[in-house]
Write a protein that holds these residues in place. Structure first.
Motif, PDB file in Angstrom:
ATOM      1  N   CYS A   1       0.867  -1.329   0.112  1.00 57.04           N
ATOM      2  CA  CYS A   1       0.117   0.018   0.136  1.00 57.04           C
ATOM      3  C   CYS A   1       0.950   1.170  -0.101  1.00 57.04           C
ATOM      4  O   CYS A   1       1.958   1.305   0.655  1.00 57.04           O
ATOM      5  N   MET A   2       0.161   2.394  -0.650  1.00 58.90           N
ATOM      6  CA  MET A   2       0.979   3.584  -0.705  1.00 58.90           C
ATOM      7  C   MET A   2      -0.090   4.665   0.266  1.00 58.90           C
ATOM      8  O   MET A   2      -1.265   4.744  -0.356  1.00 58.90           O
ATOM      9  N   THR A   3       0.248   5.153   1.351  1.00 61.92           N
ATOM     10  CA  THR A   3      -0.540   6.142   2.093  1.00 61.92           C
ATOM     11  C   THR A   3       0.074   7.514   2.122  1.00 61.92           C
ATOM     12  O   THR A   3       1.145   7.473   2.148  1.00 61.92           O
ATOM     13  N   ARG A   4      -0.843   8.378   2.358  1.00 62.21           N
ATOM     14  CA  ARG A   4      -0.438   9.771   2.359  1.00 62.21           C
ATOM     15  C   ARG A   4      -1.256  10.417   3.435  1.00 62.21           C
ATOM     16  O   ARG A   4      -2.436  10.081   3.759  1.00 62.21           O
ATOM     17  N   ARG A   5      -0.469  11.406   4.415  1.00 60.98           N
ATOM     18  CA  ARG A   5      -0.987  12.047   5.542  1.00 60.98           C
ATOM     19  C   ARG A   5      -0.489  13.210   5.625  1.00 60.98           C
ATOM     20  O   ARG A   5       0.701  13.461   5.624  1.00 60.98           O
ATOM     21  N   ASP A   6      -1.368  14.394   5.681  1.00 58.92           N
ATOM     22  CA  ASP A   6      -0.747  15.708   5.885  1.00 58.92           C
ATOM     23  C   ASP A   6      -0.702  16.061   7.672  1.00 58.92           C
ATOM     24  O   ASP A   6      -1.653  15.377   7.962  1.00 58.92           O
ATOM     25  N   GLN A   7       0.322  16.531   7.882  1.00 60.75           N
ATOM     26  CA  GLN A   7       0.611  16.760   9.387  1.00 60.75           C
ATOM     27  C   GLN A   7       1.174  18.042   9.615  1.00 60.75           C
ATOM     28  O   GLN A   7       2.192  18.755   9.033  1.00 60.75           O
ATOM     29  N   VAL A   8       0.482  18.799  10.473  1.00 64.45           N
ATOM     30  CA  VAL A   8       0.767  20.303  10.872  1.00 64.45           C
ATOM     31  C   VAL A   8       1.271  20.388  12.204  1.00 64.45           C
ATOM     32  O   VAL A   8       0.692  19.839  13.217  1.00 64.45           O
TER      33      VAL A   8
ATOM     34  N   THR B   1       7.900  15.630   2.568  1.00 68.88           N
ATOM     35  CA  THR B   1       8.027  16.983   1.823  1.00 68.88           C
ATOM     36  C   THR B   1       7.134  17.845   2.341  1.00 68.88           C
ATOM     37  O   THR B   1       6.158  17.638   3.454  1.00 68.88           O
ATOM     38  N   GLY B   2       7.468  19.372   2.390  1.00 68.00           N
ATOM     39  CA  GLY B   2       6.728  20.254   2.988  1.00 68.00           C
ATOM     40  C   GLY B   2       7.602  21.336   3.270  1.00 68.00           C
ATOM     41  O   GLY B   2       8.751  21.514   2.828  1.00 68.00           O
ATOM     42  N   TYR B   3       7.163  22.063   4.249  1.00 68.88           N
ATOM     43  CA  TYR B   3       8.068  23.269   4.953  1.00 68.88           C
ATOM     44  C   TYR B   3       7.924  23.142   6.467  1.00 68.88           C
ATOM     45  O   TYR B   3       7.036  22.821   7.117  1.00 68.88           O
ATOM     46  N   ALA B   4       9.232  23.572   7.079  1.00 73.20           N
ATOM     47  CA  ALA B   4       9.387  23.247   8.632  1.00 73.20           C
ATOM     48  C   ALA B   4      10.314  24.471   8.894  1.00 73.20           C
ATOM     49  O   ALA B   4      11.493  24.436   8.196  1.00 73.20           O
ATOM     50  N   PHE B   5      10.076  25.152   9.871  1.00 69.34           N
ATOM     51  CA  PHE B   5      11.056  26.104  10.473  1.00 69.34           C
ATOM     52  C   PHE B   5      11.388  27.143   9.305  1.00 69.34           C
ATOM     53  O   PHE B   5      12.706  27.518   9.094  1.00 69.34           O
ATOM     54  N   GLY B   6      10.478  27.366   8.113  1.00 76.63           N
ATOM     55  CA  GLY B   6      10.862  28.180   7.096  1.00 76.63           C
ATOM     56  C   GLY B   6      11.780  27.660   6.202  1.00 76.63           C
ATOM     57  O   GLY B   6      12.315  28.431   5.162  1.00 76.63           O
ATOM     58  N   LYS B   7      11.864  26.381   6.167  1.00 77.12           N
ATOM     59  CA  LYS B   7      13.025  25.735   5.236  1.00 77.12           C
ATOM     60  C   LYS B   7      12.059  24.779   4.465  1.00 77.12           C
ATOM     61  O   LYS B   7      11.205  23.902   4.914  1.00 77.12           O
ATOM     62  N   ALA B   8      12.194  24.215   3.050  1.00 74.32           N
ATOM     63  CA  ALA B   8      11.703  23.392   2.281  1.00 74.32           C
ATOM     64  C   ALA B   8      12.395  22.013   2.806  1.00 74.32           C
ATOM     65  O   ALA B   8      13.560  21.915   2.916  1.00 74.32           O
ATOM     66  N   ILE B   9      11.416  21.156   2.901  1.00 75.13           N
ATOM     67  CA  ILE B   9      11.875  19.812   3.283  1.00 75.13           C
ATOM     68  C   ILE B   9      11.602  18.819   2.475  1.00 75.13           C
ATOM     69  O   ILE B   9      10.274  18.499   1.789  1.00 75.13           O
ATOM     70  N   ASN B  10      12.658  17.797   1.991  1.00 76.72           N
ATOM     71  CA  ASN B  10      12.373  16.726   1.020  1.00 76.72           C
ATOM     72  C   ASN B  10      13.322  15.676   1.018  1.00 76.72           C
ATOM     73  O   ASN B  10      14.262  15.754   0.855  1.00 76.72           O
TER      74      ASN B  10
ATOM     75  N   GLY C   1      16.215  24.429  11.892  1.00 72.24           N
ATOM     76  CA  GLY C   1      17.221  24.874  10.976  1.00 72.24           C
ATOM     77  C   GLY C   1      17.719  23.582  10.176  1.00 72.24           C
ATOM     78  O   GLY C   1      18.592  23.863   9.198  1.00 72.24           O
ATOM     79  N   ARG C   2      17.458  22.401  10.336  1.00 71.17           N
ATOM     80  CA  ARG C   2      17.867  21.287   9.491  1.00 71.17           C
ATOM     81  C   ARG C   2      16.749  20.987   8.447  1.00 71.17           C
ATOM     82  O   ARG C   2      15.534  21.474   8.557  1.00 71.17           O
ATOM     83  N   VAL C   3      17.220  20.160   7.353  1.00 73.25           N
ATOM     84  CA  VAL C   3      16.125  20.125   6.319  1.00 73.25           C
ATOM     85  C   VAL C   3      16.082  18.404   6.149  1.00 73.25           C
ATOM     86  O   VAL C   3      15.465  17.962   5.208  1.00 73.25           O
ATOM     87  N   GLN C   4      16.440  17.649   7.016  1.00 73.66           N
ATOM     88  CA  GLN C   4      16.422  16.147   6.731  1.00 73.66           C
ATOM     89  C   GLN C   4      16.196  15.504   8.249  1.00 73.66           C
ATOM     90  O   GLN C   4      16.773  16.039   9.196  1.00 73.66           O
TER      91      GLN C   4
ATOM     92  N   ASN D   1       4.433  22.141   8.108  1.00 78.16           N
ATOM     93  CA  ASN D   1       3.484  21.737   7.449  1.00 78.16           C
ATOM     94  C   ASN D   1       3.977  20.571   6.324  1.00 78.16           C
ATOM     95  O   ASN D   1       4.475  21.080   5.476  1.00 78.16           O
ATOM     96  N   LEU D   2       3.974  19.427   6.865  1.00 76.60           N
ATOM     97  CA  LEU D   2       4.572  18.248   6.008  1.00 76.60           C
ATOM     98  C   LEU D   2       3.494  17.328   5.496  1.00 76.60           C
ATOM     99  O   LEU D   2       2.585  17.108   6.123  1.00 76.60           O
TER     100      LEU D   2
END
Length: 191
Positions: A36-43, A72-81, A117-120, A53-54
């Motif tokens: 299965c492939m599932t998706r969930r948005d988390q704030v 994926t998304g944005y956290a602490f003002g940085k893009a997360i991927n 401040g981190r992205v991973q 907002n990931l």
């Protein structure tokens, strides 16, 4: 230990400052099912302001050859991927436990954190992040234990056995007495 001038670092982030993804929670939400492939948005929000907002996408033997968690998304003002590969371990009496393979250390972990401040995302030991309780004085540790015991007591079913309920109440009273004693010691030192 850790007094003024001891050289103990106090500028490290704690897990309370970080975003945290727990794999057992993902399993409870049904995101780690085979084929299965599932998706969930988390704030995540702090002090009424959104800090992250990931989108979490799990792929367990669906499109990817290895199970993975894509964040994926944005956290602490940085893009997360980032991508964290997952590994399952069968349990002795059935079922399985899921682990994330830390991108920094390669070790298995049940919780992934993202310091400001981190992205991973990586494991707690991968980012060398301290736990919040390691920095607390005995009074704050006692208050944290009281809050935890009260939350557990409120979450009990009405069918919970009397000895179990009494044991939790005793633990709660014991921790409250400890906190009161620590406050009295501190007051005696000050006055």
């Amino acid at each position: 230990m850790g007094g003024y001038g001891s050289g103990r670092r106090t500028n490290r982030w704690t897990t309370d400052d970080c975003l945290r993804i727990n794999l057992s929670n993902l399993k409870q939400l049904g995101m780690l099912q085979r084929h299965c492939m599932t998706r969930r948005d988390q704030v995540w929000s702090q002090y009424g302001e959104t800090i992250a907002n990931l989108t979490l996408v799990t792929d367990v033997h669906c499109l990817e050859p290895l199970p993975c968690l894509r964040i994926t998304g944005y956290a602490f003002g940085k893009a997360i991927n980032c991508v964290v590969y997952l590994e399952e371990q069968p349990l002795p009496y059935g079922g399985e436990r899921w682990y994330g393979l830390c991108p920094r250390t390669g070790r298995r972990s049940t919780a992934l954190v993202l310091p400001p401040g981190r992205v991973q995302f990586a494991s707690v030991s991968g980012w060398n992040v301290a736990y919040g309780s390691q920095r607390e004085c005995p009074i704050h540790r006692g208050h944290r234990a009281i809050d935890k015991a009260q939350k557990r007591l409120r979450g009990l079913s009405k069918y919970t056995r009397t000895p179990t309920r009494a044991r939790l109440v005793d633990r709660l009273i014991e921790r409250q007495v400890f906190v009161d004693e620590q406050i009295d010691k501190l007051a005696q030192m000050l006055f």
